[in-house]
Write a protein that holds these residues in place. Structure first.
Motif, PDB file in Angstrom:
ATOM      1  N   ILE A 210       6.632 -18.568  22.092  1.00 41.57           N
ATOM      2  CA  ILE A 210       6.161 -18.703  23.466  1.00 41.57           C
ATOM      3  C   ILE A 210       6.085 -17.333  24.148  1.00 41.57           C
ATOM      4  O   ILE A 210       5.100 -17.003  24.813  1.00 41.57           O
ATOM      5  CB  ILE A 210       7.090 -19.650  24.264  1.00 41.57           C
ATOM      6  CG1 ILE A 210       7.061 -21.062  23.650  1.00 41.57           C
ATOM      7  CG2 ILE A 210       6.679 -19.695  25.730  1.00 41.57           C
ATOM      8  CD1 ILE A 210       8.073 -22.006  24.252  1.00 41.57           C
ATOM      9  N   VAL A 211       7.120 -16.528  23.955  1.00 39.70           N
ATOM     10  CA  VAL A 211       7.117 -15.169  24.521  1.00 39.70           C
ATOM     11  C   VAL A 211       5.958 -14.365  23.944  1.00 39.70           C
ATOM     12  O   VAL A 211       5.248 -13.657  24.672  1.00 39.70           O
ATOM     13  CB  VAL A 211       8.460 -14.461  24.229  1.00 39.70           C
ATOM     14  CG1 VAL A 211       8.386 -12.990  24.614  1.00 39.70           C
ATOM     15  CG2 VAL A 211       9.592 -15.143  24.987  1.00 39.70           C
ATOM     16  N   ASP A 212       5.759 -14.488  22.623  1.00 35.07           N
ATOM     17  CA  ASP A 212       4.690 -13.760  21.952  1.00 35.07           C
ATOM     18  C   ASP A 212       3.328 -14.154  22.519  1.00 35.07           C
ATOM     19  O   ASP A 212       2.464 -13.308  22.779  1.00 35.07           O
ATOM     20  CB  ASP A 212       4.741 -14.050  20.451  1.00 35.07           C
ATOM     21  CG  ASP A 212       3.933 -13.053  19.642  1.00 35.07           C
ATOM     22  OD1 ASP A 212       3.807 -11.900  20.100  1.00 35.07           O
ATOM     23  OD2 ASP A 212       3.441 -13.421  18.559  1.00 35.07           O
ATOM     24  N   GLY A 213       3.123 -15.460  22.724  1.00 34.01           N
ATOM     25  CA  GLY A 213       1.853 -15.925  23.273  1.00 34.01           C
ATOM     26  C   GLY A 213       1.606 -15.406  24.678  1.00 34.01           C
ATOM     27  O   GLY A 213       0.488 -15.016  25.027  1.00 34.01           O
ATOM     28  N   LEU A 214       2.660 -15.389  25.505  1.00 37.49           N
ATOM     29  CA  LEU A 214       2.528 -14.886  26.869  1.00 37.49           C
ATOM     30  C   LEU A 214       2.208 -13.393  26.868  1.00 37.49           C
ATOM     31  O   LEU A 214       1.309 -12.937  27.586  1.00 37.49           O
ATOM     32  CB  LEU A 214       3.815 -15.153  27.655  1.00 37.49           C
ATOM     33  CG  LEU A 214       3.860 -14.608  29.090  1.00 37.49           C
ATOM     34  CD1 LEU A 214       2.746 -15.224  29.932  1.00 37.49           C
ATOM     35  CD2 LEU A 214       5.222 -14.871  29.727  1.00 37.49           C
ATOM     36  N   GLU A 215       2.931 -12.621  26.051  1.00 32.81           N
ATOM     37  CA  GLU A 215       2.701 -11.179  25.996  1.00 32.81           C
ATOM     38  C   GLU A 215       1.299 -10.856  25.512  1.00 32.81           C
ATOM     39  O   GLU A 215       0.637  -9.951  26.019  1.00 32.81           O
ATOM     40  CB  GLU A 215       3.740 -10.503  25.094  1.00 32.81           C
ATOM     41  CG  GLU A 215       5.133 -10.430  25.696  1.00 32.81           C
ATOM     42  CD  GLU A 215       6.084  -9.626  24.842  1.00 32.81           C
ATOM     43  OE1 GLU A 215       5.862  -9.531  23.619  1.00 32.81           O
ATOM     44  OE2 GLU A 215       7.047  -9.083  25.396  1.00 32.81           O
ATOM     45  N   ASN A 216       0.839 -11.617  24.521  1.00 31.99           N
ATOM     46  CA  ASN A 216      -0.499 -11.372  23.991  1.00 31.99           C
ATOM     47  C   ASN A 216      -1.561 -11.687  25.045  1.00 31.99           C
ATOM     48  O   ASN A 216      -2.549 -10.961  25.192  1.00 31.99           O
ATOM     49  CB  ASN A 216      -0.733 -12.227  22.737  1.00 31.99           C
ATOM     50  CG  ASN A 216      -1.865 -11.695  21.883  1.00 31.99           C
ATOM     51  OD1 ASN A 216      -1.866 -10.533  21.503  1.00 31.99           O
ATOM     52  ND2 ASN A 216      -2.839 -12.534  21.588  1.00 31.99           N
ATOM     53  N   GLY A 217      -1.343 -12.763  25.805  1.00 30.79           N
ATOM     54  CA  GLY A 217      -2.283 -13.102  26.867  1.00 30.79           C
ATOM     55  C   GLY A 217      -2.312 -12.040  27.956  1.00 30.79           C
ATOM     56  O   GLY A 217      -3.377 -11.684  28.466  1.00 30.79           O
ATOM     57  N   LEU A 218      -1.152 -11.507  28.304  1.00 31.05           N
ATOM     58  CA  LEU A 218      -1.082 -10.467  29.324  1.00 31.05           C
ATOM     59  C   LEU A 218      -1.733  -9.175  28.852  1.00 31.05           C
ATOM     60  O   LEU A 218      -2.352  -8.454  29.642  1.00 31.05           O
ATOM     61  CB  LEU A 218       0.384 -10.210  29.717  1.00 31.05           C
ATOM     62  CG  LEU A 218       1.091 -11.365  30.433  1.00 31.05           C
ATOM     63  CD1 LEU A 218       2.550 -11.015  30.700  1.00 31.05           C
ATOM     64  CD2 LEU A 218       0.386 -11.712  31.741  1.00 31.05           C
ATOM     65  N   LEU A 219      -1.595  -8.880  27.537  1.00 32.97           N
ATOM     66  CA  LEU A 219      -2.230  -7.682  26.994  1.00 32.97           C
ATOM     67  C   LEU A 219      -3.747  -7.795  27.088  1.00 32.97           C
ATOM     68  O   LEU A 219      -4.438  -6.856  27.484  1.00 32.97           O
ATOM     69  CB  LEU A 219      -1.811  -7.483  25.531  1.00 32.97           C
ATOM     70  CG  LEU A 219      -2.476  -6.311  24.793  1.00 32.97           C
ATOM     71  CD1 LEU A 219      -2.169  -4.995  25.490  1.00 32.97           C
ATOM     72  CD2 LEU A 219      -2.008  -6.253  23.344  1.00 32.97           C
ATOM     73  N   GLU A 220      -4.276  -8.978  26.734  1.00 33.34           N
ATOM     74  CA  GLU A 220      -5.720  -9.184  26.823  1.00 33.34           C
ATOM     75  C   GLU A 220      -6.181  -9.070  28.275  1.00 33.34           C
ATOM     76  O   GLU A 220      -7.239  -8.501  28.552  1.00 33.34           O
ATOM     77  CB  GLU A 220      -6.084 -10.566  26.268  1.00 33.34           C
ATOM     78  CG  GLU A 220      -5.981 -10.669  24.756  1.00 33.34           C
ATOM     79  CD  GLU A 220      -6.939  -9.727  24.062  1.00 33.34           C
ATOM     80  OE1 GLU A 220      -8.150  -9.788  24.326  1.00 33.34           O
ATOM     81  OE2 GLU A 220      -6.466  -8.885  23.274  1.00 33.34           O
ATOM     82  N   LEU A 221      -5.386  -9.592  29.200  1.00 27.99           N
ATOM     83  CA  LEU A 221      -5.726  -9.507  30.608  1.00 27.99           C
ATOM     84  C   LEU A 221      -5.714  -8.057  31.081  1.00 27.99           C
ATOM     85  O   LEU A 221      -6.606  -7.622  31.821  1.00 27.99           O
ATOM     86  CB  LEU A 221      -4.746 -10.343  31.441  1.00 27.99           C
ATOM     87  CG  LEU A 221      -4.927 -10.303  32.961  1.00 27.99           C
ATOM     88  CD1 LEU A 221      -6.303 -10.818  33.346  1.00 27.99           C
ATOM     89  CD2 LEU A 221      -3.836 -11.124  33.637  1.00 27.99           C
ATOM     90  N   ALA A 222      -4.720  -7.300  30.638  1.00 27.00           N
ATOM     91  CA  ALA A 222      -4.588  -5.901  31.063  1.00 27.00           C
ATOM     92  C   ALA A 222      -5.795  -5.077  30.659  1.00 27.00           C
ATOM     93  O   ALA A 222      -6.175  -4.120  31.339  1.00 27.00           O
ATOM     94  CB  ALA A 222      -3.312  -5.287  30.471  1.00 27.00           C
ATOM     95  N   ARG A 223      -6.441  -5.452  29.544  1.00 26.56           N
ATOM     96  CA  ARG A 223      -7.596  -4.694  29.071  1.00 26.56           C
ATOM     97  C   ARG A 223      -8.787  -4.826  30.002  1.00 26.56           C
ATOM     98  O   ARG A 223      -9.689  -4.011  29.988  1.00 26.56           O
ATOM     99  CB  ARG A 223      -7.991  -5.170  27.672  1.00 26.56           C
ATOM    100  CG  ARG A 223      -6.927  -4.946  26.634  1.00 26.56           C
ATOM    101  CD  ARG A 223      -7.341  -5.503  25.286  1.00 26.56           C
ATOM    102  NE  ARG A 223      -8.445  -4.744  24.708  1.00 26.56           N
ATOM    103  CZ  ARG A 223      -9.024  -5.047  23.563  1.00 26.56           C
ATOM    104  NH1 ARG A 223      -8.619  -6.100  22.875  1.00 26.56           N
ATOM    105  NH2 ARG A 223     -10.003  -4.316  23.093  1.00 26.56           N
ATOM    106  N   GLY A 224      -8.800  -5.875  30.846  1.00 30.42           N
ATOM    107  CA  GLY A 224      -9.956  -6.087  31.704  1.00 30.42           C
ATOM    108  C   GLY A 224      -9.674  -5.965  33.181  1.00 30.42           C
ATOM    109  O   GLY A 224     -10.525  -6.299  34.001  1.00 30.42           O
ATOM    110  N   THR A 225      -8.480  -5.514  33.562  1.00 30.45           N
ATOM    111  CA  THR A 225      -8.129  -5.501  34.981  1.00 30.45           C
ATOM    112  C   THR A 225      -8.288  -4.143  35.656  1.00 30.45           C
ATOM    113  O   THR A 225      -8.263  -4.063  36.879  1.00 30.45           O
ATOM    114  CB  THR A 225      -6.670  -5.953  35.172  1.00 30.45           C
ATOM    115  OG1 THR A 225      -5.812  -5.148  34.367  1.00 30.45           O
ATOM    116  CG2 THR A 225      -6.510  -7.410  34.788  1.00 30.45           C
ATOM    117  N   ASP A 226      -8.417  -3.068  34.866  1.00 30.11           N
ATOM    118  CA  ASP A 226      -8.543  -1.747  35.485  1.00 30.11           C
ATOM    119  C   ASP A 226      -9.901  -1.605  36.155  1.00 30.11           C
ATOM    120  O   ASP A 226     -10.933  -1.977  35.604  1.00 30.11           O
ATOM    121  CB  ASP A 226      -8.386  -0.638  34.438  1.00 30.11           C
ATOM    122  CG  ASP A 226      -6.970  -0.595  33.882  1.00 30.11           C
ATOM    123  OD1 ASP A 226      -6.054  -1.002  34.616  1.00 30.11           O
ATOM    124  OD2 ASP A 226      -6.800  -0.161  32.728  1.00 30.11           O
TER     125      ASP A 226
END
Length: 509
Positions: free
Chosen positions: A144-160
């Protein structure tokens, strides 16, 4: 309290700024110049109201073809669109055009819409995580932690937000300033040291945000070289994170100990001597001598001064690696280099993608490049080459041998291919040569003798071929490999000398 909290969550709605969406679209339809102010910041998927996103997308298409997007031209495109729901096209367009309050505020509207989209993405990620936490099933906490972190990483790539453009004069100034700083360091390097002079001379060092791919076939020693880069770069005063997907920390420690104490790796694993013959009567080997134990202890003391952290979690995702790397970067020693051994053993964080090797490595490769850029540290990524090398008479690897490995070749700033001819010659010699048809005994003997001589001459020699280098020349670096200790050195080094130079001794390895 817990029940009240859950009930409160159920009443929460995904964040949105519908007024800003209408106002921005109104500004664009009134004057298409407003679109130019926001096109780099905003995409159609970031609108909360689906028909608003569709209208923005149509505006993109019309404006990018050089035509004018206004209420009249847009109406023809959305008339009868299912996304209108119960409303008519003219009703939606009237709401939009009457909501516009000023062209100068277009970018502010876009920032508000973008911010609400990011919040919705976070809302969704957290809601999905909450569901997984409360849903009966096979998910373990780590997944569950891994899935959340991976989702946040993908989000971070498009938020700048889009980076501002830089003038040529400013970019030249930045380059000259970096050159002045490099010259003052006295190392002759633009980046940090590889720990190997041959690689430093060829590349100018490991550059911040650079992604360096080291490819090799099995048994060439890619782990040995990757680990050697980590250790010897740390010995130059750099802080290094080394991830291994196939070796444990004690196994890596045994390699470093063997190299430092000049022992074969088997001796470190077994505590027995392999530098002298076994006992003729018992067939047993002697226990290591006192001086050899002392050498191993001295190696531990030498390693204690190095800032090198080893991570051996299996099937790690880039998100989890990123979390550890960021913690190191925030620490007192900081983070200067990441070494990944190897990319084929990393997970994309999705069962679907992990089942498809090409797609998995493509995704992981892109994430690693993004990680290097985000943290402004170089990443050395080890990769396994395809079997095409084995099928060729000339076993030297080529850049094309990496092309089955997702987007690694495209993402890499530099590609290095490790080759040891001795391995293939030894393998050929051990398999034995057969006499060819119409080949005389003398010619056959000469062929065998020639192979034996080539094998002797190639022993200990290793080539690092550089077929791609965005920041410098292509070419070949020569290193020395000691099979007994599985350790790489520069060709000028004494095979019996230190495996790395301790920082306070002030010399480079």
């Amino acid at each position: 309290m817990a029940e009240g909290s859950l009930f409160g969550d159920a009443l929460r709605h995904p964040p949105a700024n519908i007024d800003a969406e209408r106002a921005l679209l109104g500004a664009i339809l009134t004057n298409n110049r407003a679109y130019r102010d926001v096109e780099e910041l905003l995409g159609p998927e970031q609108f909360y109201v689906a028909i608003h996103g569709r209208i923005y997308e149509i505006c993109q298409q019309i404006i990018q073809t050089g035509r004018e997007a206004d209420a009249v031209t847009i109406r023809d495109h959305i008339e009868g669109d299912p996304l209108l729901g119960r409303k008519q096209a003219w009703e939606v367009l009237k709401e939009i055009t009457t909501a516009m309050v000023g062209l100068t505020l277009a970018k502010s509207y876009a920032v508000s819409i973008h911010d609400a989209w990011v919040r919705r993405c976070l809302f969704k990620a957290c809601s999905e995580t909450l569901d997984r936490c409360c849903r009966p099933g096979n998910d373990v906490a780590a997944d569950i932690v891994d899935g959340l972190e991976n989702g946040l990483l993908e989000l971070a790539r498009g938020t700048d937000e889009a980076e501002p453009t830089v003038s040529l004069a400013m970019s030249m100034h930045q380059a000259r300033k970096a050159a002045v700083e490099a010259a003052r360091r006295g190392t002759g390097l633009a980046g940090i040291s590889w720990g190997y002079r041959a690689l430093d001379r060829m590349t100018g060092g490991l550059m911040p945000s650079g992604m360096y791919v080291l490819g090799a076939r099995p048994a060439m020693g890619k782990t040995a070289l990757g680990f050697g880069i980590a250790v010897r770069s740390a010995a130059m005063g750099n802080s290094v994170l080394f991830w291994s997907g196939e070796m444990t920390a004690p196994q890596l420690g045994a390699r470093a100990g063997a190299a430092w104490a000049n022992l074969c790796t088997q001796s470190v694993f077994t505590g027995r001597r392999y530098d002298i013959p076994e006992d003729m009567e018992t067939g047993e080997r002697e226990i290591l001598s006192d001086f050899q134990w002392r050498d191993l202890e001295a190696g531990e003391r030498a390693a204690a001064s190095l800032s090198l952290e080893i991570d051996t979690r299996s099937r790690i995702t880039v998100a989890r690696l990123r979390s550890r790397a960021r913690r190191m970067a925030r620490s007192k020693r900081g983070l200067d280099l990441i070494v990944v051994d190897y990319v084929g053993l990393m997970s994309a964080g999705s069962v679907y993608e992990d089942q498809r090797i090409y797609e998995r490595i493509t995704k992981v490769s892109g994430q690693l490049k993004q990680l290097a850029t985000a943290l402004m540290v170089p990443i050395v990524v080890l990769a396994q080459l395809s079997r095409e090398t084995e099928r060729r008479e000339d076993k030297r690897p080529m850049l094309s041998d990496l092309r089955d490995s997702g987007a690694l070749e495209q993402d890499a700033d530099m590609v290095m291919l490790l080759h040891r001819e001795h391995y293939y010659l030894r393998k050929q010699l051990d398999a034995g040569l057969t006499q060819k048809d119409r080949e005389s005994m003398e010619d056959f003997a000469n062929r065998v003798s020639g192979l034996e001589q080539r094998t002797r001459m190639a022993e200990g020699k290793a080539d690092v071929l550089i077929p791609k280098n965005r920041q410098g020349p292509e070419g070949t670096c020569h290193l020395h490999f000691t099979n007994r200790t599985t350790w790489f050195r520069d060709t000028f080094e004494d095979e019996n000398g230190p495996a790395w130079i301790v920082p306070d001794q002030g010399a480079s390895g």
